[in-house]
Design a protein around this motif. Sequence first.
Motif, PDB file in Angstrom:
ATOM      1  N   SER A 249       0.812  -1.223   0.000  1.00  0.00           N
ATOM      2  CA  SER A 249       0.000   0.000   0.000  1.00  0.00           C
ATOM      3  C   SER A 249       0.842   1.268   0.000  1.00  0.00           C
ATOM      4  N   LEU A 250       2.169   1.129   0.027  1.00  0.00           N
ATOM      5  CA  LEU A 250       3.032   2.315   0.083  1.00  0.00           C
ATOM      6  C   LEU A 250       3.432   2.827  -1.289  1.00  0.00           C
ATOM      7  N   SER A 251       2.754   2.384  -2.317  1.00  0.00           N
ATOM      8  CA  SER A 251       3.061   2.898  -3.657  1.00  0.00           C
ATOM      9  C   SER A 251       2.976   4.419  -3.741  1.00  0.00           C
ATOM     10  N   PRO A 252       2.005   5.075  -3.055  1.00  0.00           N
ATOM     11  CA  PRO A 252       1.981   6.545  -3.103  1.00  0.00           C
ATOM     12  C   PRO A 252       3.264   7.198  -2.608  1.00  0.00           C
ATOM     13  N   PHE A 253       3.969   6.544  -1.687  1.00  0.00           N
ATOM     14  CA  PHE A 253       5.237   7.078  -1.199  1.00  0.00           C
ATOM     15  C   PHE A 253       6.211   7.277  -2.347  1.00  0.00           C
ATOM     16  N   PHE A 254       6.278   6.295  -3.240  1.00  0.00           N
ATOM     17  CA  PHE A 254       7.222   6.369  -4.343  1.00  0.00           C
ATOM     18  C   PHE A 254       6.683   7.212  -5.493  1.00  0.00           C
ATOM     19  N   SER A 255       5.385   7.194  -5.682  1.00  0.00           N
ATOM     20  CA  SER A 255       4.832   8.009  -6.768  1.00  0.00           C
ATOM     21  C   SER A 255       4.982   9.493  -6.484  1.00  0.00           C
ATOM     22  N   THR A 256       4.995   9.905  -5.196  1.00  0.00           N
ATOM     23  CA  THR A 256       5.146  11.324  -4.871  1.00  0.00           C
ATOM     24  C   THR A 256       6.580  11.797  -4.974  1.00  0.00           C
ATOM     25  N   VAL A 257       7.548  10.879  -5.145  1.00  0.00           N
ATOM     26  CA  VAL A 257       8.927  11.305  -5.352  1.00  0.00           C
ATOM     27  C   VAL A 257       9.029  12.164  -6.607  1.00  0.00           C
ATOM     28  N   GLY A 258       8.200  11.853  -7.593  1.00  0.00           N
ATOM     29  CA  GLY A 258       8.210  12.628  -8.828  1.00  0.00           C
ATOM     30  C   GLY A 258       7.782  14.070  -8.640  1.00  0.00           C
ATOM     31  N   TRP A 259       7.080  14.369  -7.538  1.00  0.00           N
ATOM     32  CA  TRP A 259       6.671  15.761  -7.298  1.00  0.00           C
ATOM     33  C   TRP A 259       7.862  16.641  -6.943  1.00  0.00           C
ATOM     34  N   LEU A 260       8.906  16.031  -6.407  1.00  0.00           N
ATOM     35  CA  LEU A 260      10.000  16.810  -5.844  1.00  0.00           C
ATOM     36  C   LEU A 260      10.722  17.632  -6.903  1.00  0.00           C
ATOM     37  N   LEU A 261      10.960  17.037  -8.080  1.00  0.00           N
ATOM     38  CA  LEU A 261      11.735  17.736  -9.084  1.00  0.00           C
ATOM     39  C   LEU A 261      11.018  18.960  -9.652  1.00  0.00           C
ATOM     40  N   PRO A 262       9.763  18.845 -10.136  1.00  0.00           N
ATOM     41  CA  PRO A 262       9.105  20.085 -10.588  1.00  0.00           C
ATOM     42  C   PRO A 262       8.862  21.070  -9.450  1.00  0.00           C
ATOM     43  N   GLY A 263       8.648  20.553  -8.230  1.00  0.00           N
ATOM     44  CA  GLY A 263       8.480  21.447  -7.092  1.00  0.00           C
ATOM     45  C   GLY A 263       9.718  22.260  -6.798  1.00  0.00           C
ATOM     46  N   LEU A 264      10.882  21.758  -7.227  1.00  0.00           N
ATOM     47  CA  LEU A 264      12.138  22.473  -7.044  1.00  0.00           C
ATOM     48  C   LEU A 264      12.088  23.829  -7.739  1.00  0.00           C
ATOM     49  N   ILE A 265      11.390  23.905  -8.871  1.00  0.00           N
ATOM     50  CA  ILE A 265      11.318  25.161  -9.617  1.00  0.00           C
ATOM     51  C   ILE A 265      10.041  25.930  -9.300  1.00  0.00           C
ATOM     52  N   SER A 266       8.907  25.228  -9.248  1.00  0.00           N
ATOM     53  CA  SER A 266       7.635  25.942  -9.085  1.00  0.00           C
ATOM     54  C   SER A 266       7.515  26.592  -7.719  1.00  0.00           C
ATOM     55  N   GLY A 267       7.887  25.855  -6.666  1.00  0.00           N
ATOM     56  CA  GLY A 267       7.885  26.434  -5.320  1.00  0.00           C
ATOM     57  C   GLY A 267       6.529  26.939  -4.868  1.00  0.00           C
ATOM     58  N   GLU A 268       5.433  26.293  -5.295  1.00  0.00           N
ATOM     59  CA  GLU A 268       4.088  26.705  -4.877  1.00  0.00           C
ATOM     60  C   GLU A 268       3.877  28.205  -5.120  1.00  0.00           C
ATOM     61  N   THR A 269       3.618  28.537  -6.375  1.00  0.00           N
ATOM     62  CA  THR A 269       3.616  29.937  -6.808  1.00  0.00           C
ATOM     63  C   THR A 269       2.626  30.797  -6.029  1.00  0.00           C
ATOM     64  N   ILE A 270       1.377  30.341  -5.896  1.00  0.00           N
ATOM     65  CA  ILE A 270       0.358  31.175  -5.250  1.00  0.00           C
ATOM     66  C   ILE A 270       0.713  31.447  -3.794  1.00  0.00           C
ATOM     67  N   ILE A 271       1.126  30.411  -3.069  1.00  0.00           N
ATOM     68  CA  ILE A 271       1.483  30.594  -1.664  1.00  0.00           C
ATOM     69  C   ILE A 271       2.705  31.490  -1.537  1.00  0.00           C
ATOM     70  N   SER A 272       3.649  31.343  -2.451  1.00  0.00           N
ATOM     71  CA  SER A 272       4.853  32.177  -2.407  1.00  0.00           C
ATOM     72  C   SER A 272       4.509  33.647  -2.609  1.00  0.00           C
ATOM     73  N   ILE A 273       3.537  33.920  -3.470  1.00  0.00           N
ATOM     74  CA  ILE A 273       3.128  35.312  -3.696  1.00  0.00           C
ATOM     75  C   ILE A 273       2.408  35.864  -2.470  1.00  0.00           C
ATOM     76  N   VAL A 274       1.482  35.083  -1.905  1.00  0.00           N
ATOM     77  CA  VAL A 274       0.721  35.543  -0.746  1.00  0.00           C
ATOM     78  C   VAL A 274       1.634  35.789   0.448  1.00  0.00           C
ATOM     79  N   LEU A 275       2.595  34.880   0.667  1.00  0.00           N
ATOM     80  CA  LEU A 275       3.477  34.992   1.830  1.00  0.00           C
ATOM     81  C   LEU A 275       4.771  35.743   1.534  1.00  0.00           C
TER      82      LEU A 275
END
Length: 332
Positions: A249-275
Motif C-alpha cells: 500500500s506504500l506505492s503513493p510514497f514512491f509516486s510522490t517522489v516525482g513531485w519533488l523535481l518540478p516542485g524544485l522550480i515551481s515552489g508553490e507559486t500562489i502561496i509564495s506570492i501571498v506569503l
Amino acid sequence: MGRYMLRRVGLMLVTLLAISFVTFWIIQLPPGDYVSTLVAQAEARGEVISPERMAAMRARYGLDDSFLVQYWNWISNIIFRGDFGDSFAWNRPVSTLIWDRVGLSFFLSVSTLLMVWAISFPIGIYSAVKQYSPGDYVATFFGFVGMAIPEFMLALVFMWIGVKYFGQSAGGLFSPEYVDAAWNIGKLMDLFSHLWLPVLIIGISGTAGLIRITRANLLDELYKPYVITARAKGLPEWKLLLKYPVRMSLSPFFSTVGWLLPGLISGETIISIVLSLPTTGPLLYGATLSQDMYLVGSFILILSALTVVGTLLSDLALAWWDPRIRRSYQGS
C-alpha cells in the motif's frame, strides 16, 4: 526493462520538444509583446516612448522576427549551447535568475514533502487498521477539511493571526536584518524559524490527500487472500501487517517522489506570492505579466523536463518496490 527505459526516454525527448513549441506559441498569443508592456507602463507614469526607440528595442530583442525564427533561435541556443537567453525585464541571463532562487524553492519542497510523508503514512495506516474507530473518524474529518480549504486562504488566515495577536507579519522566509545578509548560522536559524509556516500551509492539503490514499490502498490489501492465509498460519499481526499489506500500500510514497523535481522550480507559486517568499514562483508570475518570453518559456520548459524525469524516476522506484509492477515492465 531496458527496452522500456529506451522507449520512455525517446518519448520524453519528443514530449519536451512539443512542449517547448506549444509553450513558445502560447506566450506570444496575448496581444502585444514586452515592448508594448513597457510602453503601457510608461504611459501610465505620464512618460512617452518615441516610435524610433520602440523600433530599436524590438530590433534589439529580436521581436520583429517571425515566430519560427524566434523559436528556433531560442530552442537551438538551449540545445546546443545551454543558453536560455536573457531576461528582458531583468537584463540578466535567465539561468542566473532561476538558479539564484532555486535553492530556497528546493529546500521548501523537500521540507514539505518530508512533513507530508511523516504525518500521512502513520495516520493512514492507523485509520485502515482501526477502521470506523473514533481515531479513524477524526482523521477522516480533518482529511476532508484539509482537502477542502484552499491553501491561499490558510495563508491569509495565518498572516492575519500573526499581525492581530503577535504583532508581526507571517510572510517571508527571513527577518528584515537577514534578507540581504550573507549565509551564516544566524541566517540559517532564522530561516528555520520562518520555514514552518509555509511548510504547514503547503503540506496540509497534500497530507490530507495522502492519508486518504494510504487508508484506501491498505484497506484493499488487508482483506486479500494472502493476508488471510498468513494470519491463519499464525504469523504475528504486526509482522504480517508491516511485511505484506503495508508494503503493497506504500506505492503513493514512491509516486510522490516525482513531485519533488518540478516542485524544485515551481515552489508553490500562489502561496509564495501571498506569503512574499523569495522563491521561483513569484519570479515566474512577474515574468508572465510582463511577457518576458525567454524567462517564462525557460521556466515552463524546465518544469516540463523535471516533471517527465520525475515521473520516470517514480515509475522506476515503484518497479523496484513492487514486484507486480516490475514484472509488467520486464514484459515490455
